[in-house]
Design a protein around this motif. Structure first.
Motif, PDB file in Angstrom:
ATOM      1  N   TYR A   1       1.376  20.466   0.466  1.00  0.00           N
ATOM      2  CA  TYR A   1       2.231  20.082   1.590  1.00  0.00           C
ATOM      3  C   TYR A   1       1.969  18.616   1.913  1.00  0.00           C
ATOM      4  N   VAL A   2       3.028  17.816   1.877  1.00  0.00           N
ATOM      5  CA  VAL A   2       2.888  16.371   2.028  1.00  0.00           C
ATOM      6  C   VAL A   2       3.743  15.893   3.192  1.00  0.00           C
TER       7      VAL A   2
ATOM      8  N   GLU B   1       5.065  12.820  -5.131  1.00  0.00           N
ATOM      9  CA  GLU B   1       4.709  12.662  -3.724  1.00  0.00           C
ATOM     10  C   GLU B   1       4.812  11.206  -3.283  1.00  0.00           C
ATOM     11  N   PRO B   2       5.086  10.967  -1.986  1.00  0.00           N
ATOM     12  CA  PRO B   2       5.077   9.597  -1.475  1.00  0.00           C
ATOM     13  C   PRO B   2       3.661   9.024  -1.472  1.00  0.00           C
ATOM     14  N   ALA B   3       3.558   7.722  -1.305  1.00  0.00           N
ATOM     15  CA  ALA B   3       2.265   7.031  -1.410  1.00  0.00           C
ATOM     16  C   ALA B   3       1.476   7.164  -0.113  1.00  0.00           C
ATOM     17  N   VAL B   4       0.999   8.394   0.157  1.00  0.00           N
ATOM     18  CA  VAL B   4       0.232   8.635   1.371  1.00  0.00           C
ATOM     19  C   VAL B   4      -1.219   8.180   1.188  1.00  0.00           C
TER      20      VAL B   4
ATOM     21  N   VAL C   1      -9.472   9.182   2.896  1.00  0.00           N
ATOM     22  CA  VAL C   1      -8.643   8.710   4.007  1.00  0.00           C
ATOM     23  C   VAL C   1      -7.888   7.432   3.656  1.00  0.00           C
ATOM     24  N   ARG C   2      -8.163   6.870   2.499  1.00  0.00           N
ATOM     25  CA  ARG C   2      -7.438   5.693   2.014  1.00  0.00           C
ATOM     26  C   ARG C   2      -7.116   5.868   0.535  1.00  0.00           C
ATOM     27  N   ALA C   3      -5.925   5.414   0.182  1.00  0.00           N
ATOM     28  CA  ALA C   3      -5.485   5.407  -1.221  1.00  0.00           C
ATOM     29  C   ALA C   3      -5.526   6.794  -1.854  1.00  0.00           C
ATOM     30  N   GLY C   4      -5.223   7.830  -1.086  1.00  0.00           N
ATOM     31  CA  GLY C   4      -5.281   9.195  -1.606  1.00  0.00           C
ATOM     32  C   GLY C   4      -4.320   9.422  -2.759  1.00  0.00           C
TER      33      GLY C   4
ATOM     34  N   VAL D   1      -0.289  12.056   4.897  1.00  0.00           N
ATOM     35  CA  VAL D   1      -1.292  12.971   4.365  1.00  0.00           C
ATOM     36  C   VAL D   1      -0.676  13.919   3.343  1.00  0.00           C
ATOM     37  N   ALA D   2      -1.483  14.260   2.325  1.00  0.00           N
ATOM     38  CA  ALA D   2      -1.136  15.300   1.352  1.00  0.00           C
ATOM     39  C   ALA D   2      -2.234  16.355   1.378  1.00  0.00           C
ATOM     40  N   PHE D   3      -1.851  17.605   1.645  1.00  0.00           N
ATOM     41  CA  PHE D   3      -2.778  18.727   1.600  1.00  0.00           C
ATOM     42  C   PHE D   3      -2.592  19.417   0.251  1.00  0.00           C
TER      43      PHE D   3
END
Length: 234
Positions: free
Chosen positions: A157-158, A203-206, A218-221, A164-166
């Protein structure tokens, strides 16, 4: 102790023990006023999740939805009781819904299925049917992506809004490195690899990458997930 990973996104540590596979994460998100829980820990984690929700200034009754990444006892253990006390709507990938509701038994001839079947009796089934999640379905600010392999109905889920991406157990983190779900805990490792590649492309660049086991990035996921895809063969 909960950790705020980003604006309105909290990590709830669950499980116990020395192994990263026995410690598991649930997550809470304030999705523009719709309180969302992602996964529910083990059957012993209901009280811990309730306390974490209160720590953020909310109540269990405020839960609007629970997003299930996949059927495993350490991700759906607290689901039935949290649904009953909150009235929230549960969302799950169709490939895992039968297992979750007890209408299908995991295959005994498969190593992962046998493990799930043996742990089935300690998992309470929800009283109400979940909403089945289609690939690229939109749920609040979230987009669901089918990512089978660890389980047949595994879903990520994004939320671009929440950054965030879970990703459930598609990958795990260990000492700052990502690795795919291993053979011993997966239905199909080739499908795991394919799902990692596809999610990295779609996915988007979260910034935040939140996995079931390990320390979230928390960064560059999204970059980290794409780098893992480059390291593994399809």
């Amino acid at each position: 102790m909960i950790t705020e990973l980003g604006d309105g996104v909290w990590q709830i540590p669950c499980g116990a023990g020395p192994s990263r596979w026995t410690r598991v994460n649930a997550y809470l998100v304030d999705d523009d006023g719709d309180l969302t829980l992602v996964d529910t820990g083990t059957p012993r984690d209901g009280g811990r999740i309730r306390a974490a929700i209160r720590e953020t200034g909310h109540e269990v009754a405020d839960l609007e939805r629970i997003l299930v990444t996949h059927y495993d006892v350490d991700h759906v253990g607290g689901l039935a009781s949290l649904l009953e006390s909150s009235g929230a709507t549960c969302y799950v990938g169709a490939g895992d819904a039968g297992f979750l509701m007890g209408r299908e038994k995991p295959p005994a001839f498969h190593h992962k299925g046998l493990f799930q079947r043996l742990l089935g009796p300690v998992t309470t089934q929800p009283n109400a049917d979940p909403e089945l999640v289609a690939d690229e379905a939109e749920i609040g600010s979230f987009t669901a992506y089918h990512t089978p392999g660890h389980t047949p109905g595994h879903t990520a889920y994004v939320s671009e809004v929440r950054n965030v991406a879970f990703v459930g157990d598609l990958v795990m983190e260990n000492h700052g490195e990502l690795s795919p779900s291993p053979w011993a805990l997966s239905y199909d490792t080739e499908a795991v690899t394919e799902s990692i590649h596809e999610l990295a492309e779609r996915e988007p660049a979260v910034e935040i990458l939140a996995m079931g086991h390990g320390t979230p990035f928390v960064r560059a996921g999204a970059v980290r997930l794409a780098e893992l895809g480059e390291r593994i063969e399809e």
